[in-house]
Design a protein around this motif. Structure first.
Motif: not given
Lengths: 517, 517
Positions: B470-471, B473-476
C-alpha cells in the motif's frame, strides 16, 4: 501448471487484460499465478466496493467483460452493492471469488460462509469450480454467461482448485455471442401501435439504444412522427452532447415522473424496462404510465436495438435522410458568479467540458440541472449509478479511466455517497488516472430531507437530523483526498470553482474539487 | 400510531435505547417514528459496515441486543462483513432492514433485491414482517431470537408495514432467556476424561468463559490438575490484565498452532468450537489437534459456562480456595526508544494502559506481542475481530465507546484493515467518543506477504507487489483522520509515540496516532 495458471491463460486468450482485485489468503496461489502473467494488469482497490464499481465502469466503457478477484464471502459481500449497480447496468462481468479448499469447508473455519447465497441476488449466473480440471471449462462458461445478457457471472474458486496441478493445454479463444435480431412481426406490431395511437407516443431508450447511433434513429422517428423520446431514469452509458439526439430523462421524483408520462398512450421500450417508481409512496402508483397506456417492447436488453430501430423507422415510412432533432444551441447561460450553487456548477461544467470526456454522475440531488445542460456540452459519455446503491461514482470513474486512459474523466459526486467508497481515490492516485472529482459538499443526505417531506414530515427533530445531516463535524474533503494521495482544493465561490476547473483541465492526473454549496 | 411507532415502543419497553443506523427512502416512516422517541438514541454511520460493526462492539460490552437500521438489500450487503464478524462473535443483534412496500416488489424497481438470500449467511434468524399488525410480534420474536444463542436476528421491514396504521397497545416487557444448565452427566464424563488422560489435557475457553469469573475457575483447575488453558484464536471479549488468569491464545499461524496443541491428548471446550486452521494449506491438516486427541464439549455457547466450570472443578476435587495462577509480574521490559516497531508499541501500550480500559485489536500481524504483554497490563477488556473479515476495529471501538462512555477505548489497528471502515472515525468525532486509535502504518497487507511465503513464493513480482503493498502512494492517516473530524498526529520514533500516547491519555475524545513502523 496449476488451476490458477489455467484460469489466467483462459482470460488472456480472450483479451481480458485487467483484473480489479483485493485478494486474501485463500487466493495466494491465484496471486502467484497472476505474478507469472505480467500482461494481466492487476488494479488494487482498498475495499471491495471499489473493486466491483471500477469493474463496472471499465465494462461500461469497453463493452467487454470486466474481471474482479474477491476474497471469500465477506470480500464478496463488501462488493455486492456495486455488483447490484452493475447488474442493473446490465454490463458483462466475471467475479472470481476465492474460497477455502473444498475439504476445509466442513470444519467451519472463521471465514466460512455460504457464498452462493450471497452471490445469487447480485449475479445472473453462479458456479462453484469443482476442482483444478474444471477451472478452464468454468471460466469459459463464465465468459459466455457474462456476454449473454444479463451478464454478471460469479465463479467460486476453491483454493485447492487453484493450487491443484492440471495438464498444460493451449487455451481456447471463444466466439462472442451476437445480439438477437428482433423479428419483423414485433417491429410491425410496434409500428401499427405507433400509427394507430389515440394520442401521444413515447419511446424509452436504455442500454445500447442510448448510444449515439441508436439515438439518431430514434430521433428521426421522434421528429417525423411527433413521438416523445425518453431515457430510463438511470442509464448505464449515454452518448450525449452537441450534435447528438438528447432524450428526456425520466425523473426520479415520482410526481415529476407521473406528470411527464401522464399523456402517453403508447410507450415503446428499446433496451429499457417499463418505467416504475423508484420507491412506493402511500397513495401513489408504482407504474409511471397510466393503466390504459399500451406498453410494447421493441427490443429487450441484448437484442439488436440498432437493427430494431432501423426496421421501425422504415416500417413507419420515416426517410433515412430525415434530419435529426440535434441539440445544437449552445447554452447562453450567463457565467455564474458569487456564491457557489449546484446549478452554477452545472452551468460551468457543461460550458467547460472538453470534447470526448467521460462524465460519471452520482450527485443525487445536486446535478439534475447538469443532465439537461449536457445536451449542449461537447460530445461526451455520461454514466450514472444504475441500481440506486450509493457509492458508485468514485469507483465508476476509476474503472472508466482505466478503460480509456486518453480521455478526461469527471465524477460529479454527492458527499454522502462519496463516503461509501472514498477508498477509490487512492486507486486513482496509484494508477495516476486522469479523473477530476467534484464533490457537491452540502453536508447532508439531501435526498432524504426531500423524502421526509414526501412522507409528510415538515419539521425535522433531533433523531432525524442526526441521521440525515452530515454537518457535525463537517467532512473536510481536501484533507481526506490528500490523505489518499489525491491533490485537492476547495471552492466556495463560482470564481474559485471556475479557476480550479480550469487548472484541473490544464493538467493530467487525479484531482478533487470540494465544491461547498 | 403506525407500525414503525409500535416497533420503537417494543424496543424501548425492552430497554433498547440505541439504534445504529444508516436509513434510506424506504425507512422514512421509521425515521419519523424515531424522531418521536427522543429517548431512543440514533447513531449514524456513514457506511453500513460502520453501523453493524459498532452494533457488535456495543453488544459485546453490554451483553444486550444491539439494534441496526439498514436500507434495503444494498444497505444490508454493505453491513454483511461486520455482521459476519458479529455472528462469529455470537453476540445478540437485531437488524432492521427496510424494504419496498410489499406491493411494490413485483415491479422490480432498481433497489429491489432478494434480501432473505443476502441475510441468511450472516444471520441466525430471518423474518419478513407481514404487515403493520405483525410488527410487534415480529420484533418480540427477533428480540427473543437475538438472546437465544447464536443471536443475529434480521427483520425485514416493508415500508407499508412501517407506515400502516395499528391499534395502540402497551408494549410487552419480555423475559430474558436464562443460559442452559450443563447436565452432571456431561460434567462427569469430562472429569473422567481429564482424570484418565494418557498425557496432556487442555481447556479452550471462549464467549462467557473468557470473562474473569470463569477464567478464575478454569485457572484453578489448570494449576491444580496441570491442565493447559487456551483461548479461542479470536475472542469476542476477554477480561484480561494483572490479577486475572491469562490463557494462551491459540495462534493464527498454522505451524505455531499445530505445535502448541501437538501434545494435547484431551481437549475440553468451554464456550468455544474445536480449534481448526484459519485456512487450508497444501499438505497441512485442517484440525489443529492430533487425530487421536479426545475432544469433549463441557459447555456450548449459550450454556452456563460458569456453572459448568464450577461443577467440573468440584468433580475433579479441586478446592474452591485453590490459589489462582494469576498474572502478577509487571513487565520488566526496558522502555523502548529509537525507531518505532510494532513490538515497541506493544510494550508501551501495555505499560501505559489505564485501568478499566477497553482494547479493540485488529492489528493483524502487528499486535501479536501485545496480547502476551496485556496479561501484565492494568485490568481491561480485550476485543478481537472474530470472523476474520477485516474492517472491524474502528467500528468495534466506536460501539464499545457508545456502550461504556466512562471508559477509555483503544483500537490497535492495522492500516489495510482500517481502510475498510475508515468512515467510522467520523462517528467517533460526531459522538465525541473517548477512543484512541493507533494505526500500525506498515503500508502493506503484511499478513499476505507471510501467506505468499507459506505457498512457496519467495520472490514477489510486480503483480503481487501491486496487490500486497500500500506504499504507492502512502496513506496519510493524519490527513484522513482530520478530514473526518478526528484530531491526529504521527509518531516515527518510540519517544514520539510515548509522548502522543501520554497526551491522548490526558485528554478526552477521539484521537488517532499514526504509528509509522
Amino acid at each position: 501448471m496449476n488451476g490458477a495458471d489455467s484460469l489466467c491463460d483462459t482470460l488472456l486468450a480472450n483479451d481480458i487484460k485487467v483484473c480489479f482485485a483485493n485478494p486474501g489468503t485463500s487466493e495466494m496461489h491465484f496471486v502467484a499465478a497472476l505474478d507469472r502473467k505480467p500482461e494481466l494488469r492487476c488494479v488494487l482497490g482498498l475495499f471491495e466496493g471499489v473493486v466491483t464499481g471500477a469493474a463496472d465502469g471499465y465494462a461500461r466503457m469497453t463493452d467487454r467483460p470486466a474481471v474482479t478477484l474477491l476474497h471469500t464471502g465477506p470480500g464478496l459481500a463488501n462488493g455486492l452493492a456495486n455488483l447490484h449497480n452493475a447488474r442493473r447496468a446490465r454490463i458483462p462481468m466475471i467475479n472470481i471469488v476465492g474460497d477455502h479448499a473444498s475439504y476445509h469447508l466442513p470444519l467451519d473455519a472463521p471465514l466460512t460462509t455460504d457464498i452462493e447465497s450471497l452471490a445469487a441476488p447480485m449475479s445472473n449466473w453462479v458456479r462453484r469450480i469443482a476442482g483444478p480440471e474444471d477451472v478452464v471449462g468454468s471460466v469459459e462458461a463464465a465468459y459466455r454467461a457474462s456476454l449473454s445478457p444479463p451478464g454478471i457471472a460469479t465463479l467460486i474458486l476453491p483454493a485447492n482448485a487453484a493450487w491443484g496441478k492440471v495438464e498444460s493445454a493451449p487455451p481456447n479463444r471463444l466466439d462472442l455471442p451476437a445480439p438477437s435480431v428482433v423479428g419483423m412481426d414485433v417491429v410491425r406490431e410496434v409500428a401499427e401501435a405507433v400509427r394507430n395511437a389515440p394520442g401521444r407516443v413515447g419511446i424509452v431508450v436504455s442500454g445500447a439504444a442510448a448510444r449515439a447511433d441508436c439515438l439518431a434513429i430514434a430521433g428521426q422517428i421522434a421528429i417525423a412522427r411527433d413521438v416523445r423520446l425518453f431515457s430510463e431514469v438511470l442509464v448505464t452509458r449515454m452518448e450525449r452532447g452537441i450534435g447528438r439526439v438528447a432524450p428526456t430523462c425520466i425523473p426520479y421524483p415520482i410526481d415529476a415522473a407521473l406528470e411527464l408520462l401522464d399523456d402517453i398512450d403508447v410507450l415503446v421500450l428499446v433496451g429499457a424496462p417499463e418505467p416504475v417508481a423508484f420507491f412506493a409512496y402511500p397513495g401513489k402508483p408504482g407504474r409511471l404510465v397510466r393503466d390504459d397506456c399500451n406498453v410494447l417492447v421493441l427490443a429487450k436488453h441484448g437484442d439488436d436495438s440498432h437493427g430494431a430501430l432501423e426496421a421501425l423507422r422504415d416500417e413507419l415510412g420515416v426517410r433515412r435522410s430525415q434530419p435529426l432533432p440535434r441539440a445544437t444551441a449552445p447554452s447562453d447561460e450567463p457565467t455564474p458568479n458569487g456564491r457557489l450553487t449546484d446549478d452554477a456548477i452545472a452551468v460551468m461544467m457543461a460550458h467547460k467540458l472538453p470534447e470526448n470526456a467521460i462524465v460519471c454522475e452520482e450527485a443525487i440531488t445536486s446535478a439534475r440541472r447538469f443532465f439537461a445542460l449536457s445536451a449542449f456540452a461537447a460530445p461526451h459519455d455520461f454514466l450514472m449509478t444504475t441500481g440506486g446503491a450509493i457509492g458508485a461514482g468514485i469507483p465508476l470513474a476509476t474503472g472508466a479511466a482505466i478503460a480509456c486512459p486518453d480521455r478526461k474523466v469527471f465524477n460529479l459526486q454527492a458527499d454522502g455517497s462519496a463516503m461509501y467508497t472514498v477508498q477509490g481515490l487512492w486507486t486513482q492516485a496509484r494508477e495516476n488516472l486522469d479523473v477530476v472529482t467534484v464533490i457537491f459538499s452540502n453536508r447532508s443526505y439531501a435526498v432524504l430531507h426531500a423524502e421526509m417531506r414526501n412522507v409528510g414530515v415538515e419539521v425535522i427533530g433531533e433523531n432525524a437530523r442526526r441521521m440525515l445531516d452530515l454537518d457535525h463535524p463537517p467532512l473536510d474533503w481536501v484533507s481526506m483526498a490528500q490523505g489518499l494521495g489525491v491533490e485537492a482544493a476547495r471552492a466556495q465561490s463560482c470564481e474559485e470553482f471556475a479557476d480550479l476547473l480550469d487548472s484541473a483541465l490544464a493538467r493530467r492526473g487525479p484531482f478533487l474539487i470540494e465544491a461547498v454549496i
